[in-house]
Design a protein around this motif. Structure first.
Motif, PDB file in Angstrom:
ATOM      1  N   TRP A  56     -67.951  93.853  15.575  1.00  0.00           N
ATOM      2  CA  TRP A  56     -67.122  93.579  16.745  1.00  0.00           C
ATOM      3  C   TRP A  56     -66.047  94.644  16.989  1.00  0.00           C
ATOM      4  O   TRP A  56     -66.368  95.808  17.128  1.00  0.00           O
ATOM      5  CB  TRP A  56     -66.520  92.167  16.653  1.00  0.00           C
ATOM      6  CG  TRP A  56     -67.581  91.117  16.690  1.00  0.00           C
ATOM      7  CD1 TRP A  56     -68.060  90.396  15.641  1.00  0.00           C
ATOM      8  CD2 TRP A  56     -68.365  90.721  17.827  1.00  0.00           C
ATOM      9  NE1 TRP A  56     -69.077  89.563  16.045  1.00  0.00           N
ATOM     10  CE2 TRP A  56     -69.285  89.736  17.374  1.00  0.00           C
ATOM     11  CE3 TRP A  56     -68.389  91.086  19.171  1.00  0.00           C
ATOM     12  CZ2 TRP A  56     -70.202  89.112  18.217  1.00  0.00           C
ATOM     13  CZ3 TRP A  56     -69.292  90.462  20.021  1.00  0.00           C
ATOM     14  CH2 TRP A  56     -70.178  89.491  19.542  1.00  0.00           C
ATOM     15  N   PHE A  57     -64.776  94.267  16.994  1.00  0.00           N
ATOM     16  CA  PHE A  57     -63.737  95.187  17.459  1.00  0.00           C
ATOM     17  C   PHE A  57     -63.304  96.223  16.423  1.00  0.00           C
ATOM     18  O   PHE A  57     -62.371  96.978  16.670  1.00  0.00           O
ATOM     19  CB  PHE A  57     -62.537  94.393  17.983  1.00  0.00           C
ATOM     20  CG  PHE A  57     -62.882  93.572  19.192  1.00  0.00           C
ATOM     21  CD1 PHE A  57     -63.247  94.173  20.376  1.00  0.00           C
ATOM     22  CD2 PHE A  57     -62.863  92.186  19.125  1.00  0.00           C
ATOM     23  CE1 PHE A  57     -63.591  93.424  21.493  1.00  0.00           C
ATOM     24  CE2 PHE A  57     -63.210  91.425  20.236  1.00  0.00           C
ATOM     25  CZ  PHE A  57     -63.570  92.039  21.421  1.00  0.00           C
ATOM     26  N   SER A  58     -63.991  96.284  15.292  1.00  0.00           N
ATOM     27  CA  SER A  58     -63.748  97.397  14.383  1.00  0.00           C
ATOM     28  C   SER A  58     -64.527  98.633  14.837  1.00  0.00           C
ATOM     29  O   SER A  58     -64.331  99.725  14.334  1.00  0.00           O
ATOM     30  CB  SER A  58     -64.151  97.028  12.955  1.00  0.00           C
ATOM     31  OG  SER A  58     -65.527  96.728  12.902  1.00  0.00           O
ATOM     32  N   SER A  59     -65.417  98.428  15.817  1.00  0.00           N
ATOM     33  CA  SER A  59     -66.197  99.530  16.386  1.00  0.00           C
ATOM     34  C   SER A  59     -65.525 100.057  17.650  1.00  0.00           C
ATOM     35  O   SER A  59     -65.195  99.288  18.559  1.00  0.00           O
ATOM     36  CB  SER A  59     -67.614  99.044  16.717  1.00  0.00           C
ATOM     37  OG  SER A  59     -68.269  99.944  17.579  1.00  0.00           O
ATOM     38  N   ASP A  60     -65.321 101.377  17.718  1.00  0.00           N
ATOM     39  CA  ASP A  60     -64.717 101.984  18.909  1.00  0.00           C
ATOM     40  C   ASP A  60     -65.581 101.754  20.143  1.00  0.00           C
ATOM     41  O   ASP A  60     -65.071 101.527  21.245  1.00  0.00           O
ATOM     42  CB  ASP A  60     -64.510 103.491  18.700  1.00  0.00           C
ATOM     43  CG  ASP A  60     -63.420 103.786  17.671  1.00  0.00           C
ATOM     44  OD1 ASP A  60     -62.595 102.886  17.422  1.00  0.00           O
ATOM     45  OD2 ASP A  60     -63.399 104.905  17.129  1.00  0.00           O
ATOM     46  N   LEU A  61     -66.907 101.816  19.953  1.00  0.00           N
ATOM     47  CA  LEU A  61     -67.825 101.616  21.080  1.00  0.00           C
ATOM     48  C   LEU A  61     -67.658 100.223  21.675  1.00  0.00           C
ATOM     49  O   LEU A  61     -67.587 100.061  22.903  1.00  0.00           O
ATOM     50  CB  LEU A  61     -69.273 101.817  20.625  1.00  0.00           C
ATOM     51  CG  LEU A  61     -70.348 101.530  21.675  1.00  0.00           C
ATOM     52  CD1 LEU A  61     -70.254 102.515  22.836  1.00  0.00           C
ATOM     53  CD2 LEU A  61     -71.740 101.561  21.053  1.00  0.00           C
ATOM     54  N   ILE A  62     -67.589  99.209  20.831  1.00  0.00           N
ATOM     55  CA  ILE A  62     -67.446  97.831  21.302  1.00  0.00           C
ATOM     56  C   ILE A  62     -66.108  97.654  22.024  1.00  0.00           C
ATOM     57  O   ILE A  62     -66.032  96.998  23.068  1.00  0.00           O
ATOM     58  CB  ILE A  62     -67.573  96.829  20.128  1.00  0.00           C
ATOM     59  CG1 ILE A  62     -68.977  96.901  19.516  1.00  0.00           C
ATOM     60  CG2 ILE A  62     -67.258  95.415  20.582  1.00  0.00           C
ATOM     61  CD1 ILE A  62     -70.100  96.534  20.457  1.00  0.00           C
ATOM     62  N   VAL A  63     -65.043  98.250  21.497  1.00  0.00           N
ATOM     63  CA  VAL A  63     -63.727  98.162  22.140  1.00  0.00           C
ATOM     64  C   VAL A  63     -63.765  98.798  23.527  1.00  0.00           C
ATOM     65  O   VAL A  63     -63.308  98.208  24.515  1.00  0.00           O
ATOM     66  CB  VAL A  63     -62.637  98.837  21.273  1.00  0.00           C
ATOM     67  CG1 VAL A  63     -61.322  98.939  22.041  1.00  0.00           C
ATOM     68  CG2 VAL A  63     -62.433  98.068  19.975  1.00  0.00           C
ATOM     69  N   ILE A  64     -64.340 100.013  23.621  1.00  0.00           N
ATOM     70  CA  ILE A  64     -64.417 100.723  24.908  1.00  0.00           C
ATOM     71  C   ILE A  64     -65.249  99.938  25.916  1.00  0.00           C
ATOM     72  O   ILE A  64     -64.863  99.763  27.076  1.00  0.00           O
ATOM     73  CB  ILE A  64     -65.001 102.137  24.704  1.00  0.00           C
ATOM     74  CG1 ILE A  64     -64.018 103.015  23.926  1.00  0.00           C
ATOM     75  CG2 ILE A  64     -65.333 102.789  26.048  1.00  0.00           C
ATOM     76  CD1 ILE A  64     -64.617 104.314  23.416  1.00  0.00           C
ATOM     77  N   LEU A  65     -66.396  99.429  25.461  1.00  0.00           N
ATOM     78  CA  LEU A  65     -67.268  98.674  26.368  1.00  0.00           C
ATOM     79  C   LEU A  65     -66.633  97.352  26.799  1.00  0.00           C
ATOM     80  O   LEU A  65     -66.830  96.901  27.930  1.00  0.00           O
ATOM     81  CB  LEU A  65     -68.621  98.426  25.708  1.00  0.00           C
ATOM     82  CG  LEU A  65     -69.516  99.663  25.561  1.00  0.00           C
ATOM     83  CD1 LEU A  65     -70.759  99.323  24.749  1.00  0.00           C
ATOM     84  CD2 LEU A  65     -69.914 100.207  26.915  1.00  0.00           C
ATOM     85  N   THR A  66     -65.876  96.724  25.915  1.00  0.00           N
ATOM     86  CA  THR A  66     -65.177  95.486  26.279  1.00  0.00           C
ATOM     87  C   THR A  66     -64.143  95.761  27.367  1.00  0.00           C
ATOM     88  O   THR A  66     -64.039  95.009  28.344  1.00  0.00           O
ATOM     89  CB  THR A  66     -64.486  94.865  25.044  1.00  0.00           C
ATOM     90  OG1 THR A  66     -65.471  94.590  24.051  1.00  0.00           O
ATOM     91  CG2 THR A  66     -63.763  93.580  25.415  1.00  0.00           C
ATOM     92  N   ILE A  67     -63.382  96.837  27.207  1.00  0.00           N
ATOM     93  CA  ILE A  67     -62.392  97.215  28.227  1.00  0.00           C
ATOM     94  C   ILE A  67     -63.094  97.514  29.548  1.00  0.00           C
ATOM     95  O   ILE A  67     -62.655  97.065  30.621  1.00  0.00           O
ATOM     96  CB  ILE A  67     -61.561  98.427  27.751  1.00  0.00           C
ATOM     97  CG1 ILE A  67     -60.692  98.028  26.555  1.00  0.00           C
ATOM     98  CG2 ILE A  67     -60.694  98.978  28.889  1.00  0.00           C
ATOM     99  CD1 ILE A  67     -60.038  99.192  25.840  1.00  0.00           C
ATOM    100  N   MET A  68     -64.209  98.257  29.479  1.00  0.00           N
ATOM    101  CA  MET A  68     -64.977  98.560  30.695  1.00  0.00           C
ATOM    102  C   MET A  68     -65.448  97.284  31.379  1.00  0.00           C
ATOM    103  O   MET A  68     -65.361  97.142  32.604  1.00  0.00           O
ATOM    104  CB  MET A  68     -66.181  99.430  30.355  1.00  0.00           C
ATOM    105  CG  MET A  68     -65.875 100.894  30.135  1.00  0.00           C
ATOM    106  SD  MET A  68     -67.361 101.824  29.671  1.00  0.00           S
ATOM    107  CE  MET A  68     -68.405 101.554  31.083  1.00  0.00           C
TER     108      MET A  68
END
Length: 204
Positions: A56-68
């Motif tokens: 989940w949010f330990s991944s930079d990709l998941i954080v960026i995609l969640t914001i998007m």
């Protein structure tokens, strides 16, 4: 292949208004709304599919995609509410019956699709089923829907639709309640019967 086949059928079956001498008005397509919806839903889909694998949010990709996803879907809602000819008319949700209908469909879809994903994972991961056996667990539920839908369709002209909705929601709730008791000792026939039981709710 199925998409190509349906495109050909639609092309042949849907009449062309221009052939009848009528003039279509120019469609002012909502490109920005369409783009926001595609990017927002695409990002959300990847977050939900990959989130557990990537912690989940330990991944930079998941954080960026969640914001998007949040930014695009919020922007989509605001844009559609302000546009005179929106691609999705969100103002319809002001009508109580339409809003409640959408909410019920969301709950039904959430529970049915969620369990459709979780049951095969459960039987393959914890019970050691093969992919084929996991598919066979779900198949009887599909046949139950196919058998019931013509019957419910024929009866829908004679019986109040709210009765069908109530039966469907109660059947779905009871099936999920039964599923809550699944453990590593649950046998094949029990899972199949509960899946059929749950599928009845979709037909109604």
């Amino acid at each position: 292949p199925i998409g190509i086949m349906l495109t050909v059928i639609a092309w042949r079956a849907i009449p062309d208004d221009r052939a009848a001498g009528t003039h279509r008005r120019r469609i002012d397509f909502d490109y920005l709304g369409f783009a926001l919806l595609i990017v927002g839903m695409g990002a959300l889909q990847i977050v939900l599919d990959r989130g557990q694998e990537d912690d989940w949010f330990s991944s930079d990709l998941i954080v960026i995609l969640t914001i998007m996803a949040v930014v695009c879907l919020a922007g989509f809602a605001l844009w559609e509410l302000r546009r005179a000819d929106p691609i999705v008319d969100l103002a319809l949700l002001k009508h109580r019956n339409f809003a409640v209908g959408n909410l019920l469909l969301f709950v039904l879809g959430f529970t049915l699709m969620g369990s459709t994903v979780l049951v095969p994972l459960f039987v393959q991961t914890l019970l050691g089923y093969t992919a084929t056996d996991a598919g066979l667990v779900l198949s009887p539920g599909g046949f139950a829907i196919m058998l019931l839908m013509p019957i419910t369709g024929a009866l829908s002209n004679k019986i109040d639709g709210r009765v069908f909705i109530a039966i469907g929601l109660v059947a779905g709730a009871l099936a999920l309640f039964h599923m809550a008791g699944f453990d590593a000792t649950t046998d094949y026939s029990t899972i199949v019967i509960v899946r059929i039981y749950q599928s009845v709710s979709l037909a109604f």
